[in-house]
Design an enzyme around this catalytic site. Structure first.
Site, PDB file in Angstrom:
ATOM      1  N   CYS A  51       0.823  -1.206   0.000  1.00  0.00           N
ATOM      2  CA  CYS A  51       0.000   0.000   0.000  1.00  0.00           C
ATOM      3  C   CYS A  51       0.860   1.261   0.000  1.00  0.00           C
ATOM      4  O   CYS A  51       1.742   1.399   0.855  1.00  0.00           O
ATOM      5  CB  CYS A  51      -0.909  -0.015   1.229  1.00  0.00           C
ATOM      6  SG  CYS A  51      -1.778   1.538   1.522  1.00  0.00           S
ATOM      7  N   TYR A  56      -5.504   7.243  -8.776  1.00  0.00           N
ATOM      8  CA  TYR A  56      -6.736   6.531  -8.417  1.00  0.00           C
ATOM      9  C   TYR A  56      -7.945   7.126  -9.141  1.00  0.00           C
ATOM     10  O   TYR A  56      -8.871   6.399  -9.505  1.00  0.00           O
ATOM     11  CB  TYR A  56      -6.942   6.562  -6.901  1.00  0.00           C
ATOM     12  CG  TYR A  56      -6.015   5.616  -6.185  1.00  0.00           C
ATOM     13  CD1 TYR A  56      -6.350   4.282  -6.013  1.00  0.00           C
ATOM     14  CD2 TYR A  56      -4.775   6.053  -5.715  1.00  0.00           C
ATOM     15  CE1 TYR A  56      -5.498   3.407  -5.380  1.00  0.00           C
ATOM     16  CE2 TYR A  56      -3.911   5.182  -5.086  1.00  0.00           C
ATOM     17  CZ  TYR A  56      -4.267   3.860  -4.919  1.00  0.00           C
ATOM     18  OH  TYR A  56      -3.412   2.981  -4.308  1.00  0.00           O
TER      19      TYR A  56
END
Length: 328
Positions: free
Chosen positions: A65, A196
């Site tokens: 992450c 994103y």
């Protein structure tokens, strides 16, 4: 998006929006923040202050992450590895939680839990949101303390200074603080979150807009890094940590998986040299696990990659090539 276990889809026709509501607690060296510029904490009723205590907390941070990767880098740079232990969930998970499936017996060896979700539910039995990393967990109670990722790294610097290694870098230099805040805000909105917005766009228009915003920002950074070694000048700061975790994932994941494909990072000379410079700096490259990064995005995002096939490329040898940026 899956990094914080929010839905991996965006409602059709809409742009991706990140939920930035986290557990707001802080781990502080006193009753107030040690950062003189910190005006966000004013004794709010919803903020519980936890004391700085070596050995009390475990940083749970999945190497896959990017938001968790920040905390792993800062912990290394500041020499806090013997002060704050670290637990590393594996790269793939279900909708419930990150899991410790790569630890012996599938349990974190310190917390004794299979899922990070347990720490959240230990403190908030009806916790309604995604189980995110990074998270600071109180080892004795096995309860989550905070998952507010921008403040975790901020406080590792300002609140844990008595425990930093000798010669630890000044990640928040006062003389460029105002400009750095502006730079970090643009890096977050346009680059960290920009990839994103491309990957989870709910319409062609939302994607096109996100794509244009992302590459406008990358072009700005390419120009900014033409005559300075790091974002704020000659030394590494928090701004560099925040940008690096997106750049190191760009060619392996974001270029193809998130359709950020105008060009590769390796085709932008200044950004590519800058990223290699950081990667080869102690504290950065050793926190990066390309195998876990690719497994996370390509396996977990089943709506984007339903086959679950993980690409073999790209060639990663270039990360170790000379960067030449010490001349700046």
């Amino acid at each position: 998006m899956s990094d914080d276990l929010a839905p991996t889809y965006t409602e059709k026709g809409k742009a991706f929006e990140r939920d930035m509501s986290y557990i707001p607690d802080r781990i502080l060296a006193g009753e107030r923040s040690q950062d003189p510029h910190d005006a966000t904490y004013g004794g709010r009723d919803d903020v519980q202050v936890w004391p700085v205590e070596p050995g009390r907390y475990r940083l749970v941070a999945a190497p896959a992450c990017p938001w968790a990767n920040r905390s792993l880098i800062v912990r290394e740079l500041l020499g806090l590895t013997d002060v704050i232990s670290v637990g590393k969930p594996g790269p793939t998970h279900d909708k419930r939680s990150w899991t410790f499936d790569r630890d012996p017996g599938g349990r974190d060896p310190v917390l004794g839990m299979e899922r990070l979700q347990e720490a959240y539910l230990n403190r908030f039995p009806d916790y309604p949101k995604g189980i995110t990393v990074p998270a600071m967990v109180d080892v004795e109670t096995r309860e989550v303390v905070t998952n507010d990722f921008p403040w975790i790294t901020h406080d590792l610097y300002f609140e844990w200074r008595d425990h930093h290694r000798p010669g630890a870098p000044d990640l928040w230099p006062d003389d460029v603080r105002d400009e750095m805040e502006t730079v970090m805000k643009r890096v977050f909105t346009e680059v960290n979150n920009g990839v994103y917005r491309c990957g989870f766009a709910g319409s062609q228009q939302a994607y096109d807009d996100a794509y244009d915003r992302l590459f406008t920002a990358l072009d700005w950074l390419e120009e900014r890094l033409a005559d300075r070694r790091y974002l704020m000048g000659p030394t590494v700061t928090e701004a560099d940590v925040r940008l690096f975790t997106t750049l190191v994932r760009f060619d392996p994941v974001y270029h193809g998986h998130f359709k950020c494909n105008r060009n590769k990072l390796s085709e932008m000379p200044n950004l590519w040299g800058y990223a290699r410079d950081l990667f080869q700096t102690p504290g950065f490259g050793e926190t990066v696990d390309f195998e876990q990064i690719k497994a996370h995005y390509y396996v977990v995002h089943t709506d984007i990659n339903p086959s679950g096939i993980i690409p073999k490329g790209p060639d990663l040898a270039g990360w170790h090539a000379p960067h030449g940026r010490e001349n700046l």
